[in-house]
Design a protein around this motif. Structure first.
Motif, PDB file in Angstrom:
ATOM      1  N   PHE A   1       0.862  -1.176   0.000  1.00 16.67           N
ATOM      2  CA  PHE A   1       0.000   0.000   0.000  1.00 16.67           C
ATOM      3  C   PHE A   1       0.904   1.233   0.000  1.00 16.67           C
ATOM      4  O   PHE A   1       1.885   1.279   0.751  1.00 16.67           O
ATOM      5  N   ILE A   2       0.563   2.205  -0.816  1.00 15.97           N
ATOM      6  CA  ILE A   2       1.278   3.479  -0.813  1.00 15.97           C
ATOM      7  C   ILE A   2       0.326   4.529  -0.265  1.00 15.97           C
ATOM      8  O   ILE A   2      -0.666   4.882  -0.904  1.00 15.97           O
ATOM      9  N   ASP A   3       0.596   4.996   0.961  1.00 16.11           N
ATOM     10  CA  ASP A   3      -0.287   5.908   1.675  1.00 16.11           C
ATOM     11  C   ASP A   3       0.209   7.340   1.546  1.00 16.11           C
ATOM     12  O   ASP A   3       1.410   7.600   1.678  1.00 16.11           O
ATOM     13  N   VAL A   4      -0.720   8.283   1.342  1.00 16.30           N
ATOM     14  CA  VAL A   4      -0.309   9.685   1.188  1.00 16.30           C
ATOM     15  C   VAL A   4       0.057  10.332   2.514  1.00 16.30           C
ATOM     16  O   VAL A   4       0.629  11.421   2.540  1.00 16.30           O
ATOM     17  N   SER A   5      -0.261   9.672   3.630  1.00 17.27           N
ATOM     18  CA  SER A   5       0.111  10.234   4.937  1.00 17.27           C
ATOM     19  C   SER A   5       0.266   9.124   5.959  1.00 17.27           C
ATOM     20  O   SER A   5      -0.249   8.007   5.786  1.00 17.27           O
TER      21      SER A   5
END
Length: 394
Positions: free
Chosen positions: A146-150
Protein backbone atom coordinates in the motif's frame (compact mmCIF):
# COMPACT_ATOMS: atom_id res chain seq x y z
CA UNK A 1 8.90 -2.60 -16.04
CA UNK A 2 5.43 -2.85 -17.51
CA UNK A 3 3.11 -0.83 -15.30
CA UNK A 4 -0.67 -0.39 -15.37
CA UNK A 5 -2.34 2.35 -13.33
CA UNK A 6 -6.10 2.01 -12.74
CA UNK A 7 -8.34 4.94 -11.75
CA UNK A 8 -12.09 5.06 -11.21
CA UNK A 9 -12.36 8.59 -12.62
CA UNK A 10 -9.98 10.79 -14.57
CA UNK A 11 -10.94 14.28 -13.43
CA UNK A 12 -8.92 17.29 -12.36
CA UNK A 13 -8.42 16.40 -8.71
CA UNK A 14 -5.60 15.50 -6.35
CA UNK A 15 -5.49 11.72 -6.70
CA UNK A 16 -5.53 12.01 -10.48
CA UNK A 17 -2.75 14.62 -10.47
CA UNK A 18 -0.68 12.37 -8.22
CA UNK A 19 -1.25 9.38 -10.51
CA UNK A 20 -0.49 11.27 -13.72
CA UNK A 21 2.74 12.66 -12.25
CA UNK A 22 3.84 9.09 -11.50
CA UNK A 23 2.84 7.89 -14.97
CA UNK A 24 4.79 10.62 -16.75
CA UNK A 25 7.86 10.12 -14.56
CA UNK A 26 7.80 6.38 -15.20
CA UNK A 27 7.56 6.94 -18.96
CA UNK A 28 10.56 9.29 -18.77
CA UNK A 29 12.49 6.56 -16.95
CA UNK A 30 11.88 4.11 -19.78
CA UNK A 31 9.04 2.02 -18.34
CA UNK A 32 6.05 0.88 -20.38
CA UNK A 33 3.02 2.50 -18.77
CA UNK A 34 -0.71 2.09 -19.44
CA UNK A 35 -3.36 4.24 -17.77
CA UNK A 36 -6.84 2.73 -17.39
CA UNK A 37 -9.78 4.80 -16.15
CA UNK A 38 -13.53 4.49 -15.84
CA UNK A 39 -16.36 6.09 -17.80
CA UNK A 40 -16.18 9.45 -16.00
CA UNK A 41 -13.37 11.63 -17.30
CA UNK A 42 -12.32 15.08 -18.43
CA UNK A 43 -11.91 14.80 -22.20
CA UNK A 44 -9.27 17.54 -22.47
CA UNK A 45 -7.23 16.03 -19.65
CA UNK A 46 -7.47 12.58 -21.20
CA UNK A 47 -6.32 13.93 -24.57
CA UNK A 48 -3.32 15.65 -22.99
CA UNK A 49 -2.26 12.46 -21.18
CA UNK A 50 -2.69 10.37 -24.33
CA UNK A 51 0.07 12.42 -25.97
CA UNK A 52 2.61 10.78 -23.63
CA UNK A 53 1.29 7.28 -22.89
CA UNK A 54 -1.48 4.88 -23.90
CA UNK A 55 -4.81 5.50 -22.16
CA UNK A 56 -7.75 3.09 -22.08
CA UNK A 57 -11.31 3.88 -21.04
CA UNK A 58 -13.11 1.06 -19.22
CA UNK A 59 -16.73 1.99 -19.87
CA UNK A 60 -18.13 -0.47 -17.33
CA UNK A 61 -16.05 1.01 -14.52
CA UNK A 62 -18.45 3.47 -12.90
CA UNK A 63 -18.23 5.42 -9.65
CA UNK A 64 -21.51 4.30 -8.00
CA UNK A 65 -21.96 0.73 -6.79
CA UNK A 66 -23.45 -1.30 -9.67
CA UNK A 67 -23.17 -5.10 -9.39
CA UNK A 68 -23.84 -5.73 -13.09
CA UNK A 69 -21.42 -3.10 -14.37
CA UNK A 70 -18.84 -3.96 -11.71
CA UNK A 71 -18.84 -7.58 -12.93
CA UNK A 72 -18.35 -6.38 -16.53
CA UNK A 73 -15.55 -4.05 -15.47
CA UNK A 74 -13.81 -6.92 -13.66
CA UNK A 75 -14.11 -9.15 -16.73
CA UNK A 76 -12.90 -6.49 -19.16
CA UNK A 77 -9.99 -5.41 -16.99
CA UNK A 78 -8.88 -9.01 -16.45
CA UNK A 79 -8.80 -9.52 -20.24
CA UNK A 80 -6.82 -6.33 -20.70
CA UNK A 81 -4.26 -7.34 -18.06
CA UNK A 82 -3.88 -10.84 -19.50
CA UNK A 83 -3.14 -9.24 -22.86
CA UNK A 84 -0.78 -6.61 -21.47
CA UNK A 85 1.05 -8.87 -18.95
CA UNK A 86 2.20 -6.09 -16.59
CA UNK A 87 4.73 -6.49 -13.80
CA UNK A 88 2.88 -3.96 -11.64
CA UNK A 89 -0.77 -3.00 -11.32
CA UNK A 90 -1.09 0.14 -9.23
CA UNK A 91 -4.70 1.00 -8.35
CA UNK A 92 -6.06 4.33 -7.13
CA UNK A 93 -9.42 5.45 -5.70
CA UNK A 94 -11.92 3.16 -4.00
CA UNK A 95 -13.86 1.39 -6.78
CA UNK A 96 -10.83 0.95 -9.04
CA UNK A 97 -8.89 -0.22 -6.00
CA UNK A 98 -11.26 -3.14 -5.45
CA UNK A 99 -11.95 -4.11 -9.07
CA UNK A 100 -8.40 -3.42 -10.20
CA UNK A 101 -6.82 -5.62 -7.57
CA UNK A 102 -9.34 -8.44 -8.15
CA UNK A 103 -8.62 -8.33 -11.89
CA UNK A 104 -4.86 -8.25 -11.28
CA UNK A 105 -5.16 -11.29 -9.00
CA UNK A 106 -7.13 -13.20 -11.63
CA UNK A 107 -4.54 -12.21 -14.27
CA UNK A 108 -1.65 -13.43 -12.06
CA UNK A 109 0.06 -10.04 -11.93
CA UNK A 110 3.11 -10.38 -9.63
CA UNK A 111 3.05 -6.85 -8.22
CA UNK A 112 -0.34 -5.65 -6.96
CA UNK A 113 -0.19 -2.24 -5.26
CA UNK A 114 -2.89 0.12 -4.01
CA UNK A 115 -2.52 3.85 -3.52
CA UNK A 116 -4.37 5.09 -0.42
CA UNK A 117 -5.36 8.65 -1.33
CA UNK A 118 -8.54 8.62 0.75
CA UNK A 119 -10.35 6.15 3.00
CA UNK A 120 -13.87 5.29 1.74
CA UNK A 121 -15.08 3.97 5.10
CA UNK A 122 -14.61 7.24 7.01
CA UNK A 123 -17.54 9.63 7.58
CA UNK A 124 -20.11 7.40 5.86
CA UNK A 125 -23.15 5.51 7.15
CA UNK A 126 -22.75 2.22 8.99
CA UNK A 127 -23.94 0.07 6.08
CA UNK A 128 -21.46 1.63 3.65
CA UNK A 129 -18.71 1.50 6.25
CA UNK A 130 -19.19 -2.24 6.84
CA UNK A 131 -19.33 -2.91 3.08
CA UNK A 132 -16.21 -0.89 2.31
CA UNK A 133 -14.24 -2.42 5.17
CA UNK A 134 -15.21 -5.95 4.15
CA UNK A 135 -14.20 -5.35 0.53
CA UNK A 136 -10.92 -3.69 1.50
CA UNK A 137 -9.98 -6.55 3.82
CA UNK A 138 -10.66 -9.15 1.14
CA UNK A 139 -8.45 -7.53 -1.52
CA UNK A 140 -5.79 -6.65 1.07
CA UNK A 141 -5.01 -10.39 1.28
CA UNK A 142 -3.33 -10.30 -2.13
CA UNK A 143 -2.14 -6.71 -2.17
CA UNK A 144 1.65 -6.70 -2.10
CA UNK A 145 1.99 -3.10 -0.90
CA UNK A 146 0.00 0.00 0.00
CA UNK A 147 1.28 3.48 -0.81
CA UNK A 148 -0.29 5.91 1.67
CA UNK A 149 -0.31 9.69 1.19
CA UNK A 150 0.11 10.23 4.94
CA UNK A 151 1.13 8.50 8.13
CA UNK A 152 -2.43 8.89 9.38
CA UNK A 153 -3.84 7.02 6.36
CA UNK A 154 -1.39 4.20 7.09
CA UNK A 155 -2.26 4.07 10.79
CA UNK A 156 -6.02 4.01 10.15
CA UNK A 157 -5.63 1.18 7.63
CA UNK A 158 -3.52 -0.89 10.01
CA UNK A 159 -5.90 -0.24 12.91
CA UNK A 160 -8.77 -1.50 10.74
CA UNK A 161 -6.83 -4.65 9.71
CA UNK A 162 -6.30 -3.55 6.12
CA UNK A 163 -2.84 -4.88 5.42
CA UNK A 164 0.00 -5.40 7.88
CA UNK A 165 2.31 -2.57 9.00
CA UNK A 166 5.18 -3.80 6.82
CA UNK A 167 2.98 -3.64 3.70
CA UNK A 168 2.34 0.09 4.09
CA UNK A 169 4.67 2.76 2.72
CA UNK A 170 4.07 6.48 3.33
CA UNK A 171 4.82 8.52 0.20
CA UNK A 172 3.71 12.13 0.21
CA UNK A 173 1.80 13.39 -2.84
CA UNK A 174 4.41 15.40 -4.70
CA UNK A 175 4.32 18.50 -6.88
CA UNK A 176 6.73 21.13 -8.23
CA UNK A 177 7.56 23.11 -5.08
CA UNK A 178 9.49 25.85 -6.90
CA UNK A 179 6.55 26.56 -9.19
CA UNK A 180 4.40 27.53 -6.20
CA UNK A 181 7.12 29.30 -4.20
CA UNK A 182 7.97 31.66 -7.08
CA UNK A 183 4.50 32.28 -8.53
CA UNK A 184 3.15 35.73 -9.44
CA UNK A 185 -0.41 37.01 -9.82
CA UNK A 186 -2.37 35.78 -12.85
CA UNK A 187 -2.46 38.26 -15.73
CA UNK A 188 -6.28 38.20 -15.65
CA UNK A 189 -6.53 38.96 -11.92
CA UNK A 190 -8.94 41.88 -12.32
CA UNK A 191 -11.24 39.88 -14.56
CA UNK A 192 -11.28 36.97 -12.10
CA UNK A 193 -12.15 39.31 -9.24
CA UNK A 194 -14.60 41.45 -11.19
CA UNK A 195 -12.66 44.65 -10.47
CA UNK A 196 -11.49 47.51 -12.71
CA UNK A 197 -7.85 47.45 -13.90
CA UNK A 198 -7.02 50.61 -11.93
CA UNK A 199 -8.72 49.38 -8.76
CA UNK A 200 -6.54 48.13 -5.86
CA UNK A 201 -6.71 44.43 -5.18
CA UNK A 202 -9.39 43.63 -2.60
CA UNK A 203 -8.92 40.95 0.08
CA UNK A 204 -9.05 37.55 -1.62
CA UNK A 205 -10.08 34.20 -0.17
CA UNK A 206 -9.29 31.13 -2.29
CA UNK A 207 -10.71 27.63 -2.16
CA UNK A 208 -8.86 25.41 -4.63
CA UNK A 209 -10.74 22.10 -4.73
CA UNK A 210 -12.59 19.77 -7.06
CA UNK A 211 -16.32 20.43 -7.06
CA UNK A 212 -17.46 17.42 -5.07
CA UNK A 213 -19.96 17.28 -2.17
CA UNK A 214 -17.29 16.12 0.31
CA UNK A 215 -15.38 19.39 -0.23
CA UNK A 216 -18.40 21.30 1.19
CA UNK A 217 -18.34 24.28 -1.18
CA UNK A 218 -22.08 24.76 -0.72
CA UNK A 219 -21.81 24.90 3.07
CA UNK A 220 -18.94 27.39 2.88
CA UNK A 221 -20.87 29.61 0.46
CA UNK A 222 -23.82 29.55 2.85
CA UNK A 223 -21.50 30.58 5.71
CA UNK A 224 -19.77 33.36 3.76
CA UNK A 225 -22.29 36.20 4.26
CA UNK A 226 -20.98 37.07 7.78
CA UNK A 227 -17.49 37.39 6.30
CA UNK A 228 -18.76 39.99 3.81
CA UNK A 229 -20.60 41.82 6.59
CA UNK A 230 -17.27 42.31 8.35
CA UNK A 231 -15.10 42.83 5.23
CA UNK A 232 -17.45 44.23 2.55
CA UNK A 233 -14.95 44.17 -0.34
CA UNK A 234 -13.71 40.61 0.25
CA UNK A 235 -13.81 38.33 -2.81
CA UNK A 236 -14.12 34.54 -2.69
CA UNK A 237 -12.56 32.59 -5.57
CA UNK A 238 -13.71 28.99 -6.04
CA UNK A 239 -11.34 27.25 -8.45
CA UNK A 240 -12.07 23.72 -9.62
CA UNK A 241 -14.38 21.53 -11.65
CA UNK A 242 -16.43 18.47 -10.84
CA UNK A 243 -19.85 16.82 -10.60
CA UNK A 244 -21.13 19.19 -7.88
CA UNK A 245 -20.89 22.26 -10.13
CA UNK A 246 -24.70 22.66 -10.53
CA UNK A 247 -25.17 22.59 -6.74
CA UNK A 248 -22.37 25.12 -6.25
CA UNK A 249 -23.81 27.42 -8.92
CA UNK A 250 -27.23 27.20 -7.28
CA UNK A 251 -25.75 28.05 -3.86
CA UNK A 252 -24.05 31.13 -5.32
CA UNK A 253 -27.26 32.22 -7.07
CA UNK A 254 -29.27 32.17 -3.83
CA UNK A 255 -26.52 33.76 -1.72
CA UNK A 256 -27.19 37.33 -0.52
CA UNK A 257 -23.50 38.05 -1.23
CA UNK A 258 -23.27 36.42 -4.67
CA UNK A 259 -21.49 39.49 -6.06
CA UNK A 260 -18.54 38.63 -3.80
CA UNK A 261 -18.27 35.00 -4.94
CA UNK A 262 -16.63 33.89 -8.19
CA UNK A 263 -16.72 30.34 -9.52
CA UNK A 264 -13.87 30.31 -12.02
CA UNK A 265 -13.71 26.59 -12.84
CA UNK A 266 -10.49 24.79 -13.65
CA UNK A 267 -7.41 27.02 -13.81
CA UNK A 268 -4.22 25.76 -15.43
CA UNK A 269 -1.98 27.82 -13.11
CA UNK A 270 -3.21 27.22 -9.55
CA UNK A 271 0.04 28.61 -8.17
CA UNK A 272 -0.87 32.05 -9.54
CA UNK A 273 -4.27 31.94 -7.86
CA UNK A 274 -2.57 31.12 -4.56
CA UNK A 275 -0.21 34.07 -4.98
CA UNK A 276 -3.25 36.31 -5.47
CA UNK A 277 -4.94 35.09 -2.28
CA UNK A 278 -4.65 36.58 1.19
CA UNK A 279 -6.15 33.50 2.86
CA UNK A 280 -6.61 29.98 1.46
CA UNK A 281 -9.31 27.59 2.63
CA UNK A 282 -10.21 23.90 2.54
CA UNK A 283 -13.37 22.61 4.25
CA UNK A 284 -13.42 18.94 3.19
CA UNK A 285 -15.21 16.39 5.33
CA UNK A 286 -13.14 13.47 3.95
CA UNK A 287 -9.62 13.48 2.44
CA UNK A 288 -6.28 11.78 2.64
CA UNK A 289 -3.65 14.41 3.33
CA UNK A 290 -4.75 16.93 0.68
CA UNK A 291 -1.88 18.10 -1.49
CA UNK A 292 -3.54 21.49 -1.94
CA UNK A 293 -2.69 22.31 1.69
CA UNK A 294 0.99 21.87 0.86
CA UNK A 295 0.53 23.98 -2.26
CA UNK A 296 -0.99 26.77 -0.17
CA UNK A 297 1.99 26.61 2.18
CA UNK A 298 4.53 26.38 -0.65
CA UNK A 299 2.99 29.58 -1.99
CA UNK A 300 3.56 31.24 1.38
CA UNK A 301 -0.12 31.68 2.18
CA UNK A 302 -1.77 31.00 5.52
CA UNK A 303 -4.56 28.49 5.22
CA UNK A 304 -7.64 27.60 7.20
CA UNK A 305 -8.67 23.95 7.07
CA UNK A 306 -11.22 21.80 8.84
CA UNK A 307 -9.65 18.95 10.80
CA UNK A 308 -8.68 15.91 8.72
CA UNK A 309 -6.71 12.76 9.55
CA UNK A 310 -3.01 13.45 9.08
CA UNK A 311 -3.38 17.22 8.78
CA UNK A 312 -1.20 17.70 11.85
CA UNK A 313 1.75 16.24 9.91
CA UNK A 314 2.18 19.58 8.17
CA UNK A 315 -0.41 22.17 9.25
CA UNK A 316 0.31 23.53 12.71
CA UNK A 317 -2.42 25.61 14.29
CA UNK A 318 -1.21 29.13 15.01
CA UNK A 319 2.13 28.53 13.26
CA UNK A 320 1.41 28.23 9.54
CA UNK A 321 -2.38 28.05 9.49
CA UNK A 322 -5.57 27.56 11.43
CA UNK A 323 -7.34 24.23 12.01
CA UNK A 324 -11.06 24.32 12.81
CA UNK A 325 -13.31 21.45 14.02
CA UNK A 326 -14.16 18.89 11.35
CA UNK A 327 -17.91 19.53 11.31
CA UNK A 328 -17.83 23.31 11.69
CA UNK A 329 -17.75 24.97 8.26
CA UNK A 330 -19.25 28.10 9.82
CA UNK A 331 -16.32 28.20 12.22
CA UNK A 332 -13.94 28.12 9.26
CA UNK A 333 -15.72 31.14 7.76
CA UNK A 334 -15.45 33.04 11.04
CA UNK A 335 -11.74 32.19 11.17
CA UNK A 336 -11.36 33.66 7.67
CA UNK A 337 -12.92 36.95 8.77
CA UNK A 338 -10.79 37.05 11.93
CA UNK A 339 -7.63 36.48 9.95
CA UNK A 340 -8.46 39.10 7.32
CA UNK A 341 -9.01 41.65 10.09
CA UNK A 342 -5.73 40.82 11.84
CA UNK A 343 -2.93 41.72 9.43
CA UNK A 344 -0.12 41.09 11.91
CA UNK A 345 -1.34 37.56 12.70
CA UNK A 346 -1.88 36.87 9.02
CA UNK A 347 1.69 37.96 8.22
CA UNK A 348 3.03 35.73 11.00
CA UNK A 349 1.16 32.71 9.64
CA UNK A 350 2.36 33.51 6.10
CA UNK A 351 5.95 33.53 7.33
CA UNK A 352 5.30 30.21 9.06
CA UNK A 353 3.96 28.84 5.77
CA UNK A 354 7.10 29.91 3.90
CA UNK A 355 9.29 28.25 6.53
CA UNK A 356 7.45 24.92 6.43
CA UNK A 357 9.72 22.06 5.35
CA UNK A 358 7.99 20.52 2.33
CA UNK A 359 10.98 18.60 0.98
CA UNK A 360 9.24 15.23 1.08
CA UNK A 361 6.41 16.64 -1.06
CA UNK A 362 8.74 17.32 -3.98
CA UNK A 363 7.76 15.66 -7.24
CA UNK A 364 11.07 13.80 -7.68
CA UNK A 365 10.96 12.55 -4.09
CA UNK A 366 7.50 11.07 -4.64
CA UNK A 367 8.34 9.37 -7.94
CA UNK A 368 11.62 7.94 -6.61
CA UNK A 369 9.87 6.55 -3.53
CA UNK A 370 7.12 4.92 -5.59
CA UNK A 371 9.68 3.24 -7.84
CA UNK A 372 11.55 1.96 -4.77
CA UNK A 373 8.33 0.33 -3.56
CA UNK A 374 7.82 -1.26 -6.99
CA UNK A 375 11.28 -2.82 -7.00
CA UNK A 376 10.83 -4.09 -3.45
CA UNK A 377 7.50 -5.69 -4.34
CA UNK A 378 8.90 -7.41 -7.42
CA UNK A 379 11.92 -8.72 -5.48
CA UNK A 380 9.66 -10.23 -2.85
CA UNK A 381 7.38 -11.68 -5.54
CA UNK A 382 10.36 -13.51 -7.08
CA UNK A 383 11.53 -14.96 -3.77
CA UNK A 384 10.36 -18.53 -3.15
CA UNK A 385 7.97 -18.91 -0.27
CA UNK A 386 9.37 -20.73 2.76
CA UNK A 387 6.73 -23.14 4.04
CA UNK A 388 6.63 -24.60 7.53
CA UNK A 389 7.71 -28.03 6.18
CA UNK A 390 10.66 -26.69 4.18
CA UNK A 391 11.71 -24.56 7.14
CA UNK A 392 11.94 -27.68 9.34
CA UNK A 393 14.16 -29.41 6.78
CA UNK A 394 16.42 -26.36 6.20
Amino acid sequence: MRIVHVLTRLLRAGSEENTLACCLSQVRHGHEVLLVHGNEYDAALRASVAESLPVTTLEALVHPLSPSKDALALRDLKRLLLKWQPDIVHTHQSKAGIIGRLAARKANVPGIIHGVHILPFLHVGNVRKVAFLAAERVVARFTRAFIDVSQSMRDICVANHIGSPDQHHVVHSGFELKRFAEARWPSEAHRLLGTAPDQPKPPVVLMLAALEPRKRHVEFIEAFAPVVERIPDVQLLLAGEGPARPAVEAAIARSPVQANIHLIGYHSEPERLISLADVCVLTSMREGLPRVIMQYLAGGRPCIATQLPGLEEVLRHGVNGIVTPAGDVGGAAIAVADLLENGAYRARLAEGARRTDLTSWGLDAMCDSVETVYHSVLRSAREPRVTAVSARHA
